[in-house]
Design a protein around this motif. Structure first.
Motif, PDB file in Angstrom:
ATOM      1  N   LYS A 102      16.228  13.411  -9.135  1.00  0.00           N
ATOM      2  CA  LYS A 102      17.335  12.663  -8.547  1.00  0.00           C
ATOM      3  C   LYS A 102      18.637  13.453  -8.649  1.00  0.00           C
ATOM      4  CE  LYS A 102      19.823   9.173  -7.132  1.00  0.00           C
ATOM      5  NZ  LYS A 102      20.056   9.034  -5.736  1.00  0.00           N
ATOM      6  N   LEU A 103      18.859  14.075  -9.786  1.00  0.00           N
ATOM      7  CA  LEU A 103      20.107  14.790 -10.053  1.00  0.00           C
ATOM      8  C   LEU A 103      20.296  15.985  -9.119  1.00  0.00           C
ATOM      9  CD1 LEU A 103      22.458  14.693 -12.103  1.00  0.00           C
ATOM     10  CD2 LEU A 103      21.167  16.289 -13.500  1.00  0.00           C
ATOM     11  N   THR A 104      19.236  16.699  -8.811  1.00  0.00           N
ATOM     12  CA  THR A 104      19.345  17.921  -8.015  1.00  0.00           C
ATOM     13  C   THR A 104      19.031  17.723  -6.536  1.00  0.00           C
ATOM     14  OG1 THR A 104      17.060  18.532  -8.538  1.00  0.00           O
ATOM     15  CG2 THR A 104      18.793  19.385  -9.990  1.00  0.00           C
ATOM     16  N   ALA A 105      18.707  16.511  -6.133  1.00  0.00           N
ATOM     17  CA  ALA A 105      18.307  16.269  -4.743  1.00  0.00           C
ATOM     18  C   ALA A 105      19.391  16.677  -3.756  1.00  0.00           C
ATOM     19  CB  ALA A 105      17.931  14.805  -4.553  1.00  0.00           C
ATOM     20  N   ASP A 106      20.637  16.311  -4.014  1.00  0.00           N
ATOM     21  CA  ASP A 106      21.718  16.635  -3.078  1.00  0.00           C
ATOM     22  C   ASP A 106      21.935  18.142  -2.969  1.00  0.00           C
ATOM     23  OD1 ASP A 106      22.094  13.940  -2.639  1.00  0.00           O
ATOM     24  OD2 ASP A 106      23.687  13.758  -4.137  1.00  0.00           O
ATOM     25  N   SER A 107      21.902  18.833  -4.105  1.00  0.00           N
ATOM     26  CA  SER A 107      22.114  20.280  -4.097  1.00  0.00           C
ATOM     27  C   SER A 107      21.009  20.979  -3.313  1.00  0.00           C
ATOM     28  CB  SER A 107      22.135  20.832  -5.526  1.00  0.00           C
ATOM     29  OG  SER A 107      23.180  20.241  -6.260  1.00  0.00           O
ATOM     30  N   LEU A 108      19.767  20.583  -3.560  1.00  0.00           N
ATOM     31  CA  LEU A 108      18.642  21.227  -2.885  1.00  0.00           C
ATOM     32  C   LEU A 108      18.619  20.913  -1.396  1.00  0.00           C
ATOM     33  CD1 LEU A 108      15.875  20.770  -5.582  1.00  0.00           C
ATOM     34  CD2 LEU A 108      17.248  22.788  -5.123  1.00  0.00           C
ATOM     35  N   ASN A 109      19.026  19.703  -1.008  1.00  0.00           N
ATOM     36  CA  ASN A 109      19.077  19.359   0.416  1.00  0.00           C
ATOM     37  C   ASN A 109      20.145  20.166   1.140  1.00  0.00           C
ATOM     38  OD1 ASN A 109      16.972  17.545   0.281  1.00  0.00           O
ATOM     39  ND2 ASN A 109      18.294  15.783  -0.027  1.00  0.00           N
ATOM     40  N   ALA A 110      21.300  20.378   0.511  1.00  0.00           N
ATOM     41  CA  ALA A 110      22.366  21.175   1.132  1.00  0.00           C
ATOM     42  C   ALA A 110      21.908  22.609   1.330  1.00  0.00           C
ATOM     43  CB  ALA A 110      23.624  21.132   0.261  1.00  0.00           C
ATOM     44  N   ILE A 111      21.213  23.155   0.357  1.00  0.00           N
ATOM     45  CA  ILE A 111      20.708  24.520   0.461  1.00  0.00           C
ATOM     46  C   ILE A 111      19.660  24.611   1.565  1.00  0.00           C
ATOM     47  CG2 ILE A 111      19.352  26.280  -0.744  1.00  0.00           C
ATOM     48  CD1 ILE A 111      20.812  25.283  -3.326  1.00  0.00           C
ATOM     49  N   SER A 112      18.749  23.630   1.633  1.00  0.00           N
ATOM     50  CA  SER A 112      17.706  23.623   2.659  1.00  0.00           C
ATOM     51  C   SER A 112      18.307  23.555   4.055  1.00  0.00           C
ATOM     52  CB  SER A 112      16.766  22.441   2.450  1.00  0.00           C
ATOM     53  OG  SER A 112      16.106  22.544   1.221  1.00  0.00           O
ATOM     54  N   LEU A 113      19.346  22.736   4.232  1.00  0.00           N
ATOM     55  CA  LEU A 113      19.974  22.600   5.538  1.00  0.00           C
ATOM     56  C   LEU A 113      20.601  23.916   5.990  1.00  0.00           C
ATOM     57  CD1 LEU A 113      20.790  20.780   7.875  1.00  0.00           C
ATOM     58  CD2 LEU A 113      22.862  20.226   6.602  1.00  0.00           C
ATOM     59  N   LYS A 114      21.281  24.613   5.087  1.00  0.00           N
ATOM     60  CA  LYS A 114      21.900  25.891   5.454  1.00  0.00           C
ATOM     61  C   LYS A 114      20.847  26.939   5.807  1.00  0.00           C
ATOM     62  CE  LYS A 114      26.273  25.328   3.227  1.00  0.00           C
ATOM     63  NZ  LYS A 114      27.344  25.933   2.497  1.00  0.00           N
ATOM     64  N   LEU A 115      19.725  26.922   5.093  1.00  0.00           N
ATOM     65  CA  LEU A 115      18.658  27.869   5.408  1.00  0.00           C
ATOM     66  C   LEU A 115      18.043  27.572   6.767  1.00  0.00           C
ATOM     67  CD1 LEU A 115      16.835  28.310   1.992  1.00  0.00           C
ATOM     68  CD2 LEU A 115      18.178  29.998   3.232  1.00  0.00           C
ATOM     69  N   ILE A 116      17.854  26.308   7.086  1.00  0.00           N
ATOM     70  CA  ILE A 116      17.286  25.934   8.386  1.00  0.00           C
ATOM     71  C   ILE A 116      18.218  26.379   9.506  1.00  0.00           C
ATOM     72  CG2 ILE A 116      16.764  23.955   9.874  1.00  0.00           C
ATOM     73  CD1 ILE A 116      15.612  22.595   7.352  1.00  0.00           C
ATOM     74  N   ILE A 117      19.518  26.159   9.318  1.00  0.00           N
ATOM     75  CA  ILE A 117      20.475  26.571  10.345  1.00  0.00           C
ATOM     76  C   ILE A 117      20.435  28.082  10.535  1.00  0.00           C
ATOM     77  CG2 ILE A 117      22.944  26.781  10.864  1.00  0.00           C
ATOM     78  CD1 ILE A 117      23.278  23.986   9.594  1.00  0.00           C
ATOM     79  N   ALA A 118      20.436  28.819   9.430  1.00  0.00           N
ATOM     80  CA  ALA A 118      20.499  30.277   9.524  1.00  0.00           C
ATOM     81  C   ALA A 118      19.201  30.891  10.023  1.00  0.00           C
ATOM     82  CB  ALA A 118      20.864  30.876   8.170  1.00  0.00           C
ATOM     83  N   LEU A 119      18.061  30.328   9.641  1.00  0.00           N
ATOM     84  CA  LEU A 119      16.789  30.974   9.958  1.00  0.00           C
ATOM     85  C   LEU A 119      16.080  30.414  11.187  1.00  0.00           C
ATOM     86  CD1 LEU A 119      15.407  31.399   6.346  1.00  0.00           C
ATOM     87  CD2 LEU A 119      16.603  33.074   7.749  1.00  0.00           C
ATOM     88  N   VAL A 120      16.430  29.199  11.611  1.00  0.00           N
ATOM     89  CA  VAL A 120      15.728  28.604  12.744  1.00  0.00           C
ATOM     90  C   VAL A 120      16.668  28.337  13.911  1.00  0.00           C
ATOM     91  CG1 VAL A 120      14.347  26.626  13.505  1.00  0.00           C
ATOM     92  CG2 VAL A 120      13.997  27.564  11.229  1.00  0.00           C
ATOM     93  N   VAL A 121      17.732  27.617  13.650  1.00  0.00           N
ATOM     94  CA  VAL A 121      18.612  27.176  14.731  1.00  0.00           C
ATOM     95  C   VAL A 121      19.366  28.354  15.351  1.00  0.00           C
ATOM     96  CG1 VAL A 121      20.597  25.721  15.282  1.00  0.00           C
ATOM     97  CG2 VAL A 121      18.824  24.878  13.739  1.00  0.00           C
ATOM     98  N   ALA A 122      19.969  29.199  14.532  1.00  0.00           N
ATOM     99  CA  ALA A 122      20.780  30.299  15.068  1.00  0.00           C
ATOM    100  C   ALA A 122      19.977  31.239  15.967  1.00  0.00           C
ATOM    101  CB  ALA A 122      21.447  31.069  13.934  1.00  0.00           C
ATOM    102  N   PRO A 123      18.797  31.717  15.540  1.00  0.00           N
ATOM    103  CA  PRO A 123      18.043  32.594  16.455  1.00  0.00           C
ATOM    104  C   PRO A 123      17.608  31.881  17.740  1.00  0.00           C
ATOM    105  CG  PRO A 123      17.208  32.799  14.221  1.00  0.00           C
ATOM    106  CD  PRO A 123      18.173  31.665  14.219  1.00  0.00           C
ATOM    107  N   SER A 124      17.268  30.612  17.643  1.00  0.00           N
ATOM    108  CA  SER A 124      16.853  29.866  18.836  1.00  0.00           C
ATOM    109  C   SER A 124      18.003  29.732  19.819  1.00  0.00           C
ATOM    110  CB  SER A 124      16.346  28.478  18.442  1.00  0.00           C
ATOM    111  OG  SER A 124      15.245  28.594  17.586  1.00  0.00           O
ATOM    112  N   VAL A 125      19.171  29.373  19.307  1.00  0.00           N
ATOM    113  CA  VAL A 125      20.345  29.236  20.169  1.00  0.00           C
ATOM    114  C   VAL A 125      20.715  30.597  20.770  1.00  0.00           C
ATOM    115  CG1 VAL A 125      22.819  28.700  20.171  1.00  0.00           C
ATOM    116  CG2 VAL A 125      21.201  27.185  19.015  1.00  0.00           C
ATOM    117  N   ALA A 126      20.591  31.651  19.988  1.00  0.00           N
ATOM    118  CA  ALA A 126      20.914  32.991  20.491  1.00  0.00           C
ATOM    119  C   ALA A 126      20.040  33.353  21.682  1.00  0.00           C
ATOM    120  CB  ALA A 126      20.743  34.015  19.366  1.00  0.00           C
ATOM    121  N   LEU A 127      18.761  33.089  21.564  1.00  0.00           N
ATOM    122  CA  LEU A 127      17.853  33.440  22.663  1.00  0.00           C
ATOM    123  C   LEU A 127      18.084  32.555  23.889  1.00  0.00           C
ATOM    124  CD1 LEU A 127      14.604  34.206  20.675  1.00  0.00           C
ATOM    125  CD2 LEU A 127      16.247  35.809  21.650  1.00  0.00           C
ATOM    126  N   MET A 128      18.450  31.298  23.653  1.00  0.00           N
ATOM    127  CA  MET A 128      18.711  30.405  24.786  1.00  0.00           C
ATOM    128  C   MET A 128      20.005  30.791  25.507  1.00  0.00           C
ATOM    129  SD  MET A 128      17.435  26.627  23.546  1.00  0.00           S
ATOM    130  CE  MET A 128      18.719  26.455  22.351  1.00  0.00           C
TER     131      MET A 128
END
Length: 170
Positions: A102-128
Motif C-alpha cells: 500500500k505504501l509504495t503503490a503510488d510511487s511504483l505507479n508513477a514510475i510505471s506510467l513514465k516508462l510506458i510513455i517513454a517506451l511505448v507512446v513516444a515511439p508510436s506517436v513518432a511513427l504516426m
C-alpha cells in the motif's frame, strides 16, 4: 479471440510477477529487521520505520524517475495501526507485506506510467507523425530519409529529456 485471451493472460502474469517481486523485497527486509528483534513475532514501530527507509532507499536507487520521499513518522504510525490486524503493536510478515504494498503503490505507479510513455507512446506517436512532416520545407525531406527506428529513437530521446527536465524543476 485467442489473441485477446493471450493479452489478458500476459497482463495477469505480469501482475503476478510484480507481486512476487514485491513479496521478495518485503520478505528480505522483514527478515533483516526480524533478526534484530529476537523475542518479537513482528516488527516494532522503530524497526518498521527503519525498514521503510530501506525500501524507499532501494526504490530511489534502482528505479527511474524522481526522488520519492518516505512518509512521515506520524503517517507511518497511523498506517501501522490500520495494518496491525491482531492489535499486538507489531506487524507480522503478512501485515508488513500488505503495509509496504500500500505504501509504495503510488510511487511504483508513477514510475510505471513514465516508462510506458517513454517506451511505448513516444515511439508510436513518432511513427504516426512522420508522414505529417512531409510538407514542412527543409525538414520534411530530412525526416523522410531517416529510417523509422532512428526517427523513433530521436523522438523518444526528446520525450525522455523533457520528462527529466520536468523532474529537475520539481
Amino acid at each position: 479471440m485467442g489473441q485477446v485471451l493471450g493479452t489478458v493472460q500476459e497482463k495477469l502474469n505480469g501482475r503476478q510477477w510484480k507481486e512476487r517481486q514485491v513479496r521478495k523485497i518485503t520478505d528480505k527486509v522483514f527478515d533483516r529487521f526480524q533478526d534484530d528483534s529476537e523475542k518479537e513475532n513482528g516488527l516494532s514501530f522503530e524497526n518498521l520505520y527503519i525498514a521503510v527507509l530501506c525500501v524507499y532507499n532501494d526504490i530511489n536507487k534502482h528505479l527511474p524517475g524522481p526522488h520519492h520521499d518516505p512518509p512521515s513518522k506520524a503517517k507511518l504510525k497511523t498506517m501501522m495501526e490500520d495494518y496491525d490486524i491482531n492489535l499486538d503493536g507489531l506487524l507480522d510478515r503478512e501485515e508488513f507485506a500488505d503495509f509496504i504494498r500500500k505504501l509504495t503503490a503510488d510511487s511504483l505507479n508513477a514510475i510505471s506510467l513514465k516508462l510506458i510513455i517513454a517506451l511505448v507512446v513516444a515511439p508510436s506517436v513518432a511513427l504516426m507523425t512522420k508522414r505529417a512532416t512531409e510538407g514542412v520545407p527543409g525538414v520534411g525531406k530530412v525526416v523522410q530519409r531517416l529510417p523509422n527506428s532512428v526517427y523513433a529513437s530521436i523522438v523518444t530521446l526528446g520525450v525522455v529529456l523533457v520528462q527529466k527536465s520536468g523532474e529537475d524543476c520539481e
